[in-house]
Design a protein around this motif. Structure first.
Motif, mmCIF file in Angstrom:
data_model
loop_
_atom_site.group_PDB
_atom_site.id
_atom_site.type_symbol
_atom_site.label_atom_id
_atom_site.label_comp_id
_atom_site.label_asym_id
_atom_site.label_seq_id
_atom_site.Cartn_x
_atom_site.Cartn_y
_atom_site.Cartn_z
ATOM 1 N N HIS A 28 0.853 -1.187 0.000
ATOM 2 C CA HIS A 28 0.000 0.000 0.000
ATOM 3 C C HIS A 28 0.887 1.235 0.000
ATOM 4 O O HIS A 28 1.865 1.301 0.750
ATOM 5 N N LEU A 30 1.208 5.415 0.396
ATOM 6 C CA LEU A 30 0.646 6.676 0.867
ATOM 7 C C LEU A 30 0.940 7.710 -0.210
ATOM 8 O O LEU A 30 2.086 7.866 -0.641
ATOM 9 N N ALA A 39 3.543 3.288 2.996
ATOM 10 C CA ALA A 39 2.552 3.725 3.981
ATOM 11 C C ALA A 39 2.879 3.225 5.381
ATOM 12 O O ALA A 39 2.784 3.973 6.367
ATOM 13 N N THR A 64 -3.227 -3.883 8.790
ATOM 14 C CA THR A 64 -3.175 -3.066 7.579
ATOM 15 C C THR A 64 -4.420 -2.215 7.408
ATOM 16 O O THR A 64 -4.337 -1.025 7.091
ATOM 17 N N ASP A 68 -4.693 1.932 7.160
ATOM 18 C CA ASP A 68 -5.291 2.612 6.011
ATOM 19 C C ASP A 68 -6.462 3.490 6.431
ATOM 20 O O ASP A 68 -6.613 4.622 5.956
ATOM 21 N N LYS A 69 -7.291 2.978 7.320
ATOM 22 C CA LYS A 69 -8.442 3.746 7.787
ATOM 23 C C LYS A 69 -8.006 5.015 8.502
ATOM 24 O O LYS A 69 -8.580 6.091 8.304
ATOM 25 N N ARG A 72 -6.601 7.588 5.980
ATOM 26 C CA ARG A 72 -7.670 8.238 5.224
ATOM 27 C C ARG A 72 -8.429 9.236 6.092
ATOM 28 O O ARG A 72 -8.886 10.270 5.597
ATOM 29 N N VAL A 78 -4.572 6.530 0.325
ATOM 30 C CA VAL A 78 -3.830 5.279 0.437
ATOM 31 C C VAL A 78 -4.206 4.418 -0.754
ATOM 32 O O VAL A 78 -5.380 4.137 -0.984
ATOM 33 N N GLU A 129 -10.982 0.425 -2.496
ATOM 34 C CA GLU A 129 -9.783 0.595 -1.683
ATOM 35 C C GLU A 129 -8.756 -0.511 -1.846
ATOM 36 O O GLU A 129 -7.622 -0.382 -1.380
#
Length: 323
Positions: A28, A30, A39, A64, A68-69, A72, A78, A129
């Motif tokens: 992932h 960023l 990220a 993970t 990510d949450k 965001r 992301v 996503e």
């Protein structure tokens, strides 16, 4: 985060990762001001700027979705850098095109390949996503077609390294071509008509049931959604009652009201008798529905090939005769 990003820019990816004892986890990325950053590592270093202690490597390789949450929620983008594996429904569509092309792949610029790419983007299987910038693009579609085609028993060249499902879907097409072609048509029709929009994931519908359907998960989910339509169920019960027939299982004859009294009155499940591969956007007819008790309904769906109501009734009657 901005301090960590600034240090990332100053050191570059390799030195940044090495300085904190991390390993690259670029599954992932960023995205900040048009540039991509690892990220997980950036989060780990940002934690040091906040608390004085960088996150350990073990913390970066787990959770993970939580990372990510959080990113965001801070306003960062992301983006996954790897695409999810191909699912059975997607492979049905790729295999269907390959069969029409004589099991030979074509250039990514081919109009049918580009059309398939757009269709795969429209399938409600992989949420946005988890899709990278190259998700199911024409080049990726052709690569998957190569994986399938080189698995064909008549292919004499060197095989590519495909996914575990490629050969299974190919075998389904070779064994039951008409059924699989019909499944591909139904999937395409379902996407274009919007019938798949808003369907609950299969895991939420049947958490304790192992169901195998050659036609794919989308048609299976649509099938269950129709079976669980309260409006259709009530209409079917009303139709049966108008005919002066009992509200009872059409396979074994179990009557909930007879066994449980008022508590069981009008309690019954509805089964959609139309095979998955011929389910289309047409309106469900009441004659396509059958009333079943929970046990018989489960026995129809428990494994492939699914039984018809008549076949299950014969099975029940045969067992009763031999007791």
């Amino acid at each position: 985060m901005l301090q960590a990003i600034a240090e990332y820019d100053e050191l570059g990816h390799d030195r940044f990762i090495k300085a904190y004892g991390y390993k690259s986890t670029r599954s992932h990325a960023l995205v900040h001001q048009g540039r991509e950053y690892d990220a997980r590592a950036t989060c780990g270093v940002a934690h040091e700027f906040m608390t004085g202690l960088a996150l350990p490597l073990s913390a970066l390789t787990s959770g993970t979705l939580a990372f990510d949450k959080h990113l965001r929620s801070l306003g960062f983008e992301v983006r996954p850098t790897r695409n999810p594996n191909w699912e059975w429904d997607e492979l049905i569509l790729a295999c269907d095109l390959l069969e029409r092309l004589g099991w030979k792949w074509v250039h990514p610029s081919n109009a049918e390949v580009r059309e398939l790419s757009a269709l795969l983007h429209a399938l409600p299987i992989h949420p946005p996503e988890v899709r990278s910038a190259t998700f199911r693009n024409p080049a990726g579609v052709v690569r998957k077609m190569q994986d399938i085609a080189t698995t064909h028993p008549d292919y004499a060249g060197k095989r590519t390294k495909g996914g575990r499902l490629d050969g299974k879907v190919l075998r389904a097409f070779l064994d039951e071509p008409e059924r699989m072609r019909a499944a591909a048509r139904s999937i395409r029709d379902g996407v274009r008509s919007g019938e798949f929009d808003g369907l609950a994931p299969l895991e939420e519908e049947e958490p304790d049931e192992e169901v195998s359907a050659l036609e794919g998960r989308l048609l299976l989910r649509k099938h269950y959604a129709r079976e669980r339509s309260r409006k259709l169920r009530n209409q079917k019960i009303a139709q049966v009652r108008d005919k002066k027939l009992p509200i009872a299982c059409e396979a074994c004859g179990f009557d909930f009201a007879e066994r449980y009294g008022d508590r069981g009155r009008d309690y019954i499940e509805v089964h959609h008798t139309v095979p998955l591969h011929v389910i289309g956007p047409s309106r469900t007819r009441l004659q396509d529905l059958a009333l079943l008790c929970a046990n018989c309904h489960r026995m129809i769906h428990v494994s492939e090939p699914w039984l018809t109501v008549e076949q299950l009734r014969a099975l029940v009657e045969n067992r009763s005769e031999h007791r």
